[in-house]
Design a protein around this motif. Sequence first.
Motif, PDB file in Angstrom:
ATOM      1  N   GLY A  25      -1.423  10.378  -6.063  1.00  0.00           N
ATOM      2  CA  GLY A  25      -2.706   9.900  -6.590  1.00  0.00           C
ATOM      3  C   GLY A  25      -3.257   8.689  -5.877  1.00  0.00           C
ATOM      4  O   GLY A  25      -4.324   8.190  -6.235  1.00  0.00           O
ATOM      5  N   GLU A  26      -2.566   8.223  -4.857  1.00  0.00           N
ATOM      6  CA  GLU A  26      -3.035   7.029  -4.144  1.00  0.00           C
ATOM      7  C   GLU A  26      -3.175   7.339  -2.656  1.00  0.00           C
ATOM      8  O   GLU A  26      -2.167   7.463  -1.942  1.00  0.00           O
ATOM      9  N   TYR A  27      -4.418   7.494  -2.242  1.00  0.00           N
ATOM     10  CA  TYR A  27      -4.679   7.928  -0.865  1.00  0.00           C
ATOM     11  C   TYR A  27      -5.702   7.006  -0.232  1.00  0.00           C
ATOM     12  O   TYR A  27      -6.661   6.600  -0.879  1.00  0.00           O
ATOM     13  N   GLN A  28      -5.466   6.714   1.027  1.00  0.00           N
ATOM     14  CA  GLN A  28      -6.443   5.903   1.752  1.00  0.00           C
ATOM     15  C   GLN A  28      -6.922   6.713   2.947  1.00  0.00           C
ATOM     16  O   GLN A  28      -6.109   7.096   3.808  1.00  0.00           O
ATOM     17  N   ARG A  29      -8.208   6.994   2.976  1.00  0.00           N
ATOM     18  CA  ARG A  29      -8.736   7.731   4.117  1.00  0.00           C
ATOM     19  C   ARG A  29      -8.998   6.756   5.240  1.00  0.00           C
ATOM     20  O   ARG A  29      -9.852   5.888   5.149  1.00  0.00           O
ATOM     21  N   LEU A  30      -8.243   6.902   6.307  1.00  0.00           N
ATOM     22  CA  LEU A  30      -8.380   5.974   7.435  1.00  0.00           C
ATOM     23  C   LEU A  30      -9.484   6.433   8.369  1.00  0.00           C
ATOM     24  O   LEU A  30     -10.126   5.617   9.025  1.00  0.00           O
ATOM     25  N   GLY A  31      -9.688   7.731   8.447  1.00  0.00           N
ATOM     26  CA  GLY A  31     -10.732   8.241   9.321  1.00  0.00           C
ATOM     27  C   GLY A  31     -11.066   9.673   8.953  1.00  0.00           C
ATOM     28  O   GLY A  31     -10.244  10.382   8.378  1.00  0.00           O
ATOM     29  N   SER A  32     -12.292  10.084   9.290  1.00  0.00           N
ATOM     30  CA  SER A  32     -12.658  11.495   9.098  1.00  0.00           C
ATOM     31  C   SER A  32     -13.758  11.824  10.110  1.00  0.00           C
ATOM     32  O   SER A  32     -14.233  10.946  10.836  1.00  0.00           O
ATOM     33  N   THR A  33     -14.188  13.064  10.148  1.00  0.00           N
ATOM     34  CA  THR A  33     -15.159  13.427  11.172  1.00  0.00           C
ATOM     35  C   THR A  33     -16.568  12.993  10.767  1.00  0.00           C
ATOM     36  O   THR A  33     -16.917  13.032   9.587  1.00  0.00           O
ATOM     37  N   ILE A  34     -17.332  12.578  11.751  1.00  0.00           N
ATOM     38  CA  ILE A  34     -18.720  12.242  11.457  1.00  0.00           C
ATOM     39  C   ILE A  34     -19.640  13.444  11.727  1.00  0.00           C
ATOM     40  O   ILE A  34     -20.824  13.378  11.456  1.00  0.00           O
ATOM     41  N   ASP A  35     -19.084  14.511  12.278  1.00  0.00           N
ATOM     42  CA  ASP A  35     -19.908  15.717  12.468  1.00  0.00           C
ATOM     43  C   ASP A  35     -19.068  16.969  12.211  1.00  0.00           C
ATOM     44  O   ASP A  35     -18.815  17.304  11.078  1.00  0.00           O
ATOM     45  N   ASP A  36     -18.622  17.625  13.283  1.00  0.00           N
ATOM     46  CA  ASP A  36     -17.854  18.858  13.095  1.00  0.00           C
ATOM     47  C   ASP A  36     -16.392  18.554  12.784  1.00  0.00           C
ATOM     48  O   ASP A  36     -15.845  17.539  13.220  1.00  0.00           O
ATOM     49  N   ALA A  37     -15.760  19.475  12.070  1.00  0.00           N
ATOM     50  CA  ALA A  37     -14.300  19.417  11.918  1.00  0.00           C
ATOM     51  C   ALA A  37     -13.668  19.942  13.214  1.00  0.00           C
ATOM     52  O   ALA A  37     -14.326  20.663  13.983  1.00  0.00           O
ATOM     53  N   ALA A  38     -12.395  19.591  13.440  1.00  0.00           N
ATOM     54  CA  ALA A  38     -11.741  19.990  14.694  1.00  0.00           C
ATOM     55  C   ALA A  38     -11.711  21.518  14.849  1.00  0.00           C
ATOM     56  O   ALA A  38     -12.051  22.057  15.914  1.00  0.00           O
ATOM     57  N   GLY A  39     -11.330  22.218  13.784  1.00  0.00           N
ATOM     58  CA  GLY A  39     -11.254  23.677  13.855  1.00  0.00           C
ATOM     59  C   GLY A  39     -12.633  24.291  14.046  1.00  0.00           C
ATOM     60  O   GLY A  39     -12.796  25.298  14.734  1.00  0.00           O
ATOM     61  N   GLU A  40     -13.608  23.663  13.431  1.00  0.00           N
ATOM     62  CA  GLU A  40     -14.988  24.115  13.568  1.00  0.00           C
ATOM     63  C   GLU A  40     -15.436  24.000  15.025  1.00  0.00           C
ATOM     64  O   GLU A  40     -16.094  24.898  15.564  1.00  0.00           O
ATOM     65  N   ALA A  41     -15.057  22.895  15.682  1.00  0.00           N
ATOM     66  CA  ALA A  41     -15.403  22.708  17.098  1.00  0.00           C
ATOM     67  C   ALA A  41     -14.708  23.774  17.947  1.00  0.00           C
ATOM     68  O   ALA A  41     -15.312  24.337  18.873  1.00  0.00           O
ATOM     69  N   PHE A  42     -13.441  24.064  17.618  1.00  0.00           N
ATOM     70  CA  PHE A  42     -12.735  25.144  18.320  1.00  0.00           C
ATOM     71  C   PHE A  42     -13.487  26.460  18.128  1.00  0.00           C
ATOM     72  O   PHE A  42     -13.722  27.209  19.073  1.00  0.00           O
ATOM     73  N   GLY A 102      -0.706  20.157  -8.745  1.00  0.00           N
ATOM     74  CA  GLY A 102      -0.962  20.246 -10.187  1.00  0.00           C
ATOM     75  C   GLY A 102       0.293  19.899 -10.976  1.00  0.00           C
ATOM     76  O   GLY A 102       0.241  19.148 -11.955  1.00  0.00           O
ATOM     77  N   GLY A 103       1.411  20.440 -10.537  1.00  0.00           N
ATOM     78  CA  GLY A 103       2.678  20.211 -11.246  1.00  0.00           C
ATOM     79  C   GLY A 103       3.094  18.752 -11.213  1.00  0.00           C
ATOM     80  O   GLY A 103       3.568  18.201 -12.216  1.00  0.00           O
ATOM     81  N   LEU A 104       2.913  18.099 -10.077  1.00  0.00           N
ATOM     82  CA  LEU A 104       3.313  16.695  -9.973  1.00  0.00           C
ATOM     83  C   LEU A 104       2.482  15.833 -10.931  1.00  0.00           C
ATOM     84  O   LEU A 104       3.002  14.926 -11.583  1.00  0.00           O
ATOM     85  N   HIS A 105       1.194  16.135 -11.037  1.00  0.00           N
ATOM     86  CA  HIS A 105       0.356  15.372 -11.976  1.00  0.00           C
ATOM     87  C   HIS A 105       0.700  15.721 -13.431  1.00  0.00           C
ATOM     88  O   HIS A 105       0.756  14.849 -14.293  1.00  0.00           O
ATOM     89  N   PHE A 106       0.911  17.011 -13.673  1.00  0.00           N
ATOM     90  CA  PHE A 106       1.239  17.448 -15.035  1.00  0.00           C
ATOM     91  C   PHE A 106       2.528  16.778 -15.518  1.00  0.00           C
ATOM     92  O   PHE A 106       2.636  16.366 -16.679  1.00  0.00           O
ATOM     93  N   ALA A 107       3.476  16.655 -14.601  1.00  0.00           N
ATOM     94  CA  ALA A 107       4.746  16.014 -14.950  1.00  0.00           C
ATOM     95  C   ALA A 107       4.540  14.550 -15.351  1.00  0.00           C
ATOM     96  O   ALA A 107       5.373  13.965 -16.024  1.00  0.00           O
ATOM     97  N   LYS A 108       3.429  13.988 -14.919  1.00  0.00           N
ATOM     98  CA  LYS A 108       3.108  12.599 -15.302  1.00  0.00           C
ATOM     99  C   LYS A 108       2.281  12.570 -16.585  1.00  0.00           C
ATOM    100  O   LYS A 108       1.708  11.532 -16.942  1.00  0.00           O
ATOM    101  N   GLY A 109       2.107  13.725 -17.205  1.00  0.00           N
ATOM    102  CA  GLY A 109       1.406  13.754 -18.485  1.00  0.00           C
ATOM    103  C   GLY A 109      -0.079  14.001 -18.379  1.00  0.00           C
ATOM    104  O   GLY A 109      -0.805  13.803 -19.354  1.00  0.00           O
ATOM    105  N   ARG A 110      -0.548  14.417 -17.190  1.00  0.00           N
ATOM    106  CA  ARG A 110      -1.994  14.669 -17.061  1.00  0.00           C
ATOM    107  C   ARG A 110      -2.300  16.154 -17.213  1.00  0.00           C
ATOM    108  O   ARG A 110      -1.490  16.984 -16.827  1.00  0.00           O
TER     109      ARG A 110
END
Length: 376
Positions: free
Chosen positions: A173-190, A334-342
Amino acid sequence: MARRLAPLPAYDYRRAVSKNPSSLRVLGIETSCDDTAAALVHLRATELPEVVAEHVTRQDAAHAPYGGIVPEIAAREHAALVDQAVEAVMQRRNWAGIDVIAATAGPGLIGGVMVGLNFAKGLSVALSKPFIAVNHLEAHALSVQLSHQLAYPYLLLLVSGGHSQLLRVTDLGEYQRLGSTIDDAAGEAFDKTAKLLGLPHPGGPALEQLAASGDETRFALPRPLSGGDRLDFSFAGLKTATARYIARDIHTDQDRADLAAGFQRAMTDCLVDRAARALAAQPDVTAFVAAGGVAANRTIRTALEAVATAQGIDFIAPPMRWCTDNAAMVALAGGLHFAKGRQSDLDTGARARWPLDAQAASRAPSIGSGRKGPKA
Ligand code: KG4
Ligand code: ZN
């Protein structure tokens, strides 16, 4: 104003797991892009999860005539296939053995997401089982835990047809997005470049094959955003530069192979540049994980492994079936969150956009698009 559904009657999940709280059986459903998938996963406290059964129907053949994914066709295919996917994993198993039903609720192609999400809600009501809505990107972020026991934090490079993201996975549940695409995704470019080279959809594997007999040094191609401070990606300029060569200089099969090899090398260099800088900036990570269809590319995989090795960090590329879209990762998340009671209410809606790291999304609102419409 639309009337809202009453929330799912409060369900005491402890009842479901009280006999053995360290054992959870999760049915997962994934329909957010062009793979219709279901999986049954058994989560255990101290061991790796057991993927009891899984089923994926790829829709490549349905989209191939159009040279790319058509959202309406994807939704129709999901509608036709989702019950078969669930049936394939349940077989004669007793529904009573399921503790929770998990489904991708976004981000993704909205028609497809709605199919899987509503199917899961229907099952949840019919079976009186709790339901949990899963973020597809989070499922990707956690999927390595299907095959490897590793400690947080770890760094994930997710490169597929829909996503190009560098994520620090700090905890569940704790994620930090360090970078992402500003246009196409890599697979999309391929895929787009492969199409320009006259290769069939999906283009990535075909382009890799063509590149094997090419000279990657012949054509000069850009490496957008390399060497800067940002950890974002940009591939549109690379694709356009390739298109210019195609219009001007490509006459023989060898020309095509050389250009494919040059494109693949430029893409590899971009991913390596970002991965190396991300790893240097996150010295506490326990591993560098590469996932997504593009991580199947041998040139890219080898180069990424070398980056990790050079920085003394373990490189993990999970088995391909869990790198690409699948339902086992949805069940796991889903299971990991459910196990935490969510758990989720029945009025949880499908989301085309659902940023994993809301702070990053608000810092850079223009960043993060791609073939499949608005992205997280
Ligand atoms: O993860 P994935 O199966 O599905 C999603 O997009 O979510 O990724 C598919 C993408 C496609 O763009 C495909 O062309 C690309 O991954 N891909 C590859 C290779 N295999 C699949 N790209 C480059 N080289 C490959 N060997
Ligand atoms: Zn995906």
